[in-house]
Design an enzyme around this catalytic site. Sequence first.
Site, PDB file in Angstrom:
ATOM      1  N   CYS A   1     -51.830 -35.053 -55.602  1.00  0.00           N
ATOM      2  CA  CYS A   1     -51.369 -36.270 -56.621  1.00  0.00           C
ATOM      3  C   CYS A   1     -50.395 -35.776 -57.655  1.00  0.00           C
ATOM      4  O   CYS A   1     -49.785 -36.773 -58.084  1.00  0.00           O
ATOM      5  CB  CYS A   1     -52.801 -36.357 -57.282  1.00  0.00           C
ATOM      6  SG  CYS A   1     -54.108 -36.976 -56.088  1.00  0.00           S
TER       7      CYS A   1
ATOM      8  N   HIS B   1     -50.209 -40.887 -63.403  1.00  0.00           N
ATOM      9  CA  HIS B   1     -50.991 -40.822 -61.901  1.00  0.00           C
ATOM     10  C   HIS B   1     -52.262 -41.710 -62.016  1.00  0.00           C
ATOM     11  O   HIS B   1     -52.977 -41.641 -62.970  1.00  0.00           O
ATOM     12  CB  HIS B   1     -51.518 -39.355 -61.473  1.00  0.00           C
ATOM     13  CG  HIS B   1     -52.478 -39.197 -60.144  1.00  0.00           C
ATOM     14  ND1 HIS B   1     -51.905 -40.137 -59.081  1.00  0.00           N
ATOM     15  CD2 HIS B   1     -53.431 -38.985 -60.014  1.00  0.00           C
ATOM     16  CE1 HIS B   1     -53.023 -39.903 -58.087  1.00  0.00           C
ATOM     17  NE2 HIS B   1     -53.779 -39.087 -58.619  1.00  0.00           N
TER      18      HIS B   1
ATOM     19  N   ASN C   1     -56.174 -45.092 -55.786  1.00  0.00           N
ATOM     20  CA  ASN C   1     -55.292 -43.902 -55.758  1.00  0.00           C
ATOM     21  C   ASN C   1     -54.429 -43.560 -54.512  1.00  0.00           C
ATOM     22  O   ASN C   1     -55.249 -43.139 -53.902  1.00  0.00           O
ATOM     23  CB  ASN C   1     -56.369 -42.684 -56.297  1.00  0.00           C
ATOM     24  CG  ASN C   1     -55.791 -41.287 -56.354  1.00  0.00           C
ATOM     25  OD1 ASN C   1     -54.626 -41.166 -56.256  1.00  0.00           O
ATOM     26  ND2 ASN C   1     -56.540 -40.374 -56.743  1.00  0.00           N
TER      27      ASN C   1
END
Length: 324
Positions: free
Chosen positions: A114, A251, A281
């Site tokens: 990520c 993020h 996500n």
Amino acid sequence: MTIRSVIAGVGAYLPANAVSNADLAKRVDTSDEWITERTGIKKRHIVADGEKTSDLAIAAARAALGSAGLSGDKIDLIVVATTTPDETFPATAARVQAALARPGIPSFDVQAVCSGFVYGLAVVDNFIKAGQAKSAIVIGAEAFTRLLDWSDRNTCVLFGDGAGAVVLTAGEGRGDSADRGILSTHLHSDGRQHDMLYVDGGPGSTQTTGHVRMKGKEVFRHAVTNLTEAVHEALAANSVQASAIDWIVPHQANKRILDTTAEKLGIDPSKVIVTVDQHANTSAASIPLALNQGVADGRIRPGQLVLMEAMGGGFTWGSALVRM
Ligand code: ACO
């Protein structure tokens, strides 16, 4: 004179198939209420059969080139941040190069889950500052749902697919925070936390792709602490106060992480670009997807100060302070 990597264009791409929480609840033991309350996610986009990370990456990079008004043959370097390459090798970046840019230029993938987009930005910024590239594309692209165990409701409701990209070009600045471009990047990792968030397979261990495994509560706790530190680091490195930040482009893991981090920093939540509700996500793709959203809807404008921050498996984490 200081060389700066200036964001000349931004682009993104989402797979056509949008899946709502209600759609998901038909195949997984979950509910719209649970997902919304715990994560803020309302829907995610999922790749079609045969649709690959490189397809998403190429579409996003093409859009970023269009926004920069540049043709692919002007690009010197391509970096793709991804955890879900089309193949174990070659790099997905090579597919992007073949589709959009001159043969012979360097292209490679960066793997920091990520945090991958922030890692990719840092790598390319250093190439540009060293004079080894004058223009580059950094892409975050993920077909992350390919890594999901659809029988594990703790993880499968959290993720989606997509890609975002920026075109960076070398510019000149005075060396202070008024310059346009990337002002600083800050990267970290702590491999001792491997078991908090990982995939239980790989070519060098099981010879399978594996599935995402996560200790959600621990990840949450580490995320808030590490992200807050990474933001303070970026502010201190540039002698900038939190109040000077126009937008945080984080993020997008979980709305509660975004809110808690903003609160700890004393930053107004209305300054945080939020797309986790629409995209879930998307790992390395989430920051450039959110950046693209903020630019496209007119909130993020030239000259504004944007702080990006991310954390992911590894753990890896980091931040980048950029003047648009
Ligand atoms: N639907 C319904 N119920 C569920 C689901 C689901 N999808 N998933 C778990 N539950 C249940 C659990 O079984 C548990 O039930 P029990 O109490 O009967 O055992 C209950 O919900 C509570 O589970 P918790 O794990 O305690 O829920 P929590 O409040 O911690 O929320 C979550 C879970 C959303 C994963 C949270 O811990 C979190 O956001 N963590 C951060 C992790 C993250 O965002 N990871 C993304 C990758 S890392 C990154 O990008 C930074």
